[in-house]
Each structure stands twice: as structure tokens, then as C-alpha cells.
Write an enzyme that holds these catalytic residues in place. Structure first.
Site, PDB file in Angstrom:
ATOM      1  CD  GLN A 105       0.879  -9.372  -2.963  1.00 40.39           C
ATOM      2  OE1 GLN A 105       1.743  -9.831  -3.689  1.00 40.39           O
ATOM      3  NE2 GLN A 105      -0.384  -9.612  -3.184  1.00 40.39           N
ATOM      4  N   GLY A 110      -4.231  -4.851  -4.529  1.00 34.61           N
ATOM      5  CA  GLY A 110      -4.984  -3.777  -5.161  1.00 34.61           C
ATOM      6  C   GLY A 110      -4.156  -2.518  -5.301  1.00 34.61           C
ATOM      7  CG  HIS A 111      -1.346  -1.572  -7.582  1.00 31.86           C
ATOM      8  ND1 HIS A 111      -0.496  -2.055  -8.558  1.00 31.86           N
ATOM      9  CD2 HIS A 111      -0.845  -2.012  -6.410  1.00 31.86           C
ATOM     10  CE1 HIS A 111       0.474  -2.757  -7.992  1.00 31.86           C
ATOM     11  NE2 HIS A 111       0.276  -2.741  -6.694  1.00 31.86           N
ATOM     12  CE  LYS A 124       3.361  -2.531  -4.438  1.00 34.13           C
ATOM     13  NZ  LYS A 124       2.727  -2.112  -3.143  1.00 34.13           N
ATOM     14  CG  ASP A 138      -1.720  -1.269   1.364  1.00 39.53           C
ATOM     15  OD1 ASP A 138      -2.349  -1.695   0.373  1.00 39.53           O
ATOM     16  OD2 ASP A 138      -1.682  -1.870   2.452  1.00 39.53           O
TER      17      ASP A 138
END
Length: 421
Positions: A218, A41-42, A17, A14
Site C-alpha cells: 500500500q 498487489g505488485h 514499489k 500503485d
């Protein structure tokens, strides 16, 4: 021949990225996802619209960048197709730019059931997202997994029967083989136009001198080998995973950008030395909108831990840092940074992922002035207030790594660039 730029997280995920790769993808011609699955999740804001990307590389949002899902990814076709449809609805030319490795392993409903079951019987739950990621990787390394290319083989149903039988024995649940088989045949037809030998394709792109960004999922401290085991993910989101998850070699890697926030956060169980349990931690969470992109879970927040950043730089060969959320931490009157650990009375600056070491460690802090004001309009390092510049310089000095990108807000354009990457 060009070299790939790698973007990876230096903490527990988180860090921003997706935003970093989205920024680089404005000039990149290829964006690659190498590891993980839809547990990662991005969240990226483009022209005021927030995109939650779970599988497709966020570089595709530039609408001119080829987006490659590499062989190291585990793929849930239902989630992938939903993401494809969402992007198309927002005007992204997915048909032109998306490529999916024929060697990526497939997540099935029984993997998700096994994930939830295994988490439920653990004495100390590890905080899995229950998306079936771990069980799919287990099958992969047990050499009985089903890959994208297997979706187009005549013996797919036979493979499913044996896998489902094993899952039923473990979980006590019943699965409808015919329903799963027919559903996945439909998924296979939808994604077929995007399937390719991405290993060969990526090497051709480098030979053609295309600017390539590999987008990490991650982060380093969730790496199954180098993270805080067992509270880790089931893949290698460090630099090694970017090689094995794409088929590129060490000589194909150029700059390695480590992404950090101006504070620290973590989702799920596991050690977190600089975590805050007071109103300051709650304030950082609210100011930074620290809630999981995939799960919606509130993230655990704390001060920036430079021991972990330096460790991540060491194991990944990071040569530039991207510091995000400078605007968030700058809203506080005082800012602390963890610069050492007190472990049973012994002061150390060496980080270890040993669970007992981290449990006994107490943070040693340096304090800095906050109140940066509105920095969202700053376009150069020189335009930042002195307190912000002092904070950044200390991070660079401690880690021995140059801060090349500075996030000053949520929008794509809120980025100060100090090094041309």
C-alpha cells in the site's frame, strides 16, 4: 553490519514499489514484506512476462534472493499456496528462498465474510477489497487472532470454534467448522517447510552483511494513523510498520526510498485533491494501464500532487525518490503539477489528512512542457530531453529529495539510476 533499504509508497498505492524492489533485488540477497495482506498487489514485468505478486516479496523473482514474509503480514494460505505454485511453474526456486514468519496472523473464510458484511452496512463505504484483511487485524489487536504457529497446535480446532461462533453472530452466515479445520490443516502442511522465526533470521542476515530490501505494501496516505482516515488500510505501511512488521530496529534502517509516479492515482473511495474527471484523466489511465492488480478496478487518476509527496517524505524520513511512469506522462503535450492548495481562499503548501480540509481544498498548479518522445532507451539522466529533466529537477527542488531512480518503461531494464543504492 549492513542496513536494510526500505521501499515505500508516497501516495495512495500503485506507485510501482514491486518494480522498484525487483530492480534492487538484482543485487539484494534478502527481500522482506512487512505489512498488509493479499489486498496489496505488485505487478512486475520480467523478460516480457507480467507477474502479479500479492504476498511473496517480489524480490524472489531474481531467483537468488531470500524472500521473507514478516510477522506484520496477515496471511491467506490459499492465496499464498497459489502464488507458490505459480512461481514454481515459472522456474523460481521457492523451496530454497521463501521464509514465512511463525508470528504472521492467518486469514480465514469468516474474516472475508465479515469484511464484506461490514462494508455493506457502512454509511460511507471505504472501498475495502473484501479480502478479510481488516477483520484479521482486528482479531490480532483484540488478542484473539490465530498465527501461523497456531496451525501446528493441538487446540487449533477449539480456537476456530469460538472465532467462527462470533463471526456467525455478526454476519448471520453459517460456516462449516470441520471443513475449515481440515482445509487449513492441509494448508499448514504445505507451508510448513517455509515457516521460521524470521525476527531472529533477519538479524542474522544483517550480521552477515547481506544486502536487504524491505518491500512496502500500500502507501503512506493509506496508513491507518497518517493517511486519509477512515479511507485507509488496516495497517501501517509507513516506516514504523516496517520496523514492527519485521522485528528490526531503527538503527537497522539505511536508505528509505519513496516511490512515486509522474502523476497520481487512487483506487477506492476517499479524498484525492488533484483528481481529474475529464478526458485527460481517462487518457492518463489508459496510457499508464491503471487498473488494480488485485481487483481489476480502474484507478482514479490525476496530476502529481507534490504536497502529498513532501508530507510522505517528512513522516518516513525518505532520502531518495523513485519516479516511475515518466514515459507515460511524457506522452502528454502539457503536464501540470499540484504545488499548493486553495482552501476556502487561503493558499497553503501544508498537507493535512483532515477530511474536511481535503474536501474543501482546490489544487493550485504549475504547468510544464510534455512531449518527451521515446525515453525507454535512455540510460542516464543526461540522455533525457530537456523538458523531462526540468520536470524532475522541479520535483527534487520542491520536495528537497533527490530522485535516484527514474522509470522510463515497463521492463526491468527501463530504469535510470542516478545514485548507487
Amino acid at each position: 553490519m549492513s542496513k536494510a533499504v526500505c521501499v515505500l509508497g508516497c501516495f495512495y498505492g500503485d506507485e510501482g514499489k514491486g518494480r522498484t524492489t525487483d530492480y534492487l533485488a538484482q543485487k539484494a540477497e534478502v527481500s522482506v514484506r512487512a505489512t498488509g495482506g493479499n489486498n496489496a498487489g505488485h505487478s512486475i514485468v520480467v523478460n516480457g512476462h507480467r507477474f502479479a505478486m500479492r504476498l511473496i516479496p517480489s524480490g524472489i523473482l531474481s531467483n537468488h534472493t531470500i524472500a521473507v514474509i514478516g510477522n506484520g503480514v496477515v496471511l491467506n494460505p490459499k492465496v499464498l499456496i497459489g502464488e507458490i505454485e505459480m512461481l514454481k511453474e515459472n522456474g523460481i526456486n521457492v523451496d530454497k528462498y521463501l521464509k514465512i514468519s511463525d508470528k504472521a496472523h492467518i486469514i480465514f473464510p469468516y474474516h472475508e465474510a465479515m469484511d464484506a458484511y461490514l462494508e455493506s452496512i457502512r454509511h460511507n463505504p471505504i472501498g475495502t477489497t473484501k479480502n478479510g484483511i481488516g477483520p484479521t487485524y482486528c482479531e490480532k489487536y483484540e488478542r484473539s487472532g490465530i498465527r501461523v504457529e497456531d496451525l501446528y497446535r493441538d487446540d487449533l480446532k477449539n480456537k476456530l470454534v469460538s472465532r467462527i461462533y462470533n463471526a456467525e453472530k455478526l454476519t448471520g452466515m453459517k460456516f462449516d467448522v470441520e471443513e475449515i479445520y481440515s482445509t487449513y490443516l492441509k494448508y499448514a502442511e504445505v507451508i510448513k517447510p517455509y515457516v521460521a522465526d524470521t525476527v531472529t533470521l533477519l538479524h542474522k542476515y544483517l550480521e552477515e552483511d547481506k544486502y536487504m530490501v524491505i518491500e512496502g505494501a500500500q502507501a503512506s496516505l493509506l496508513d491507518i494513523d497518517f493517511g486519509s482516515y477512515p479511507y485507509v488500510t488496516s495497517s501501517n505501511p509507513t516506516i514504523g510498520g516496517m520496523l514492527t512488521g519485521t522485528g528490526l530496529s531503527a538503527k537497522d534502517i539505511g536508505d528509505v526510498i519513496g516511490v512515486i509516479k509522474a502523476y497520481s492515482s487512487r483506487v477506492g473511495a476517499g479524498p484525492f485533491v488533484s483528481e481529474l474527471f475529464d478526458e485527460t484523466g481517462n487518457l492518463i489511465r489508459d496510457l499508464g494501464h491503471e487498473y488494480g492488480t488485485v481487483t481489476g478496478r480502474p484507478r482514479r487518476c490525476g496530476w502529481l500532487d507534490l504536497l502529498t509527496v513532501k508530507y510522505s517524505c517528512m513522516i518516513n524520513g525518505v532520502n531518495y525518490l523513485n519516479l516511475n511512469h515518466l514515459d507515460t506522462i511524457g506522452k502528454l503535450d502539457k503536464i501540470k503539477v499540484c504545488v499548493a492548495y486553495d482552501v476556502n481562499g487561503k493558499i497553503t503548501k501544508d498537507f493535512s489528512t483532515n477530511e474536511e480540509f481535503l474536501r474543501d481544498a482546490k489544487p493550485v498548479y504549475e504547468e510544464f512542457e510534455g512531449n518527451f518522445g521515446d525515453i525507454s532507451k535512455c540510460k542516464t539522466f543526461e540522455e533525457l530531453p530537456e523538458a523531462a529533466k526540468k520536470y524532475i529537477r522541479y520535483i527534487e527542488e520542491y520536495t528537497g529529495t533527490k530522485v535516484a531512480l527514474i522509470g522510463t518503461g515497463a521492463e526491468r531494464e527501463n530504469m535510470i539510476v542516478t545514485v548507487d543504492l
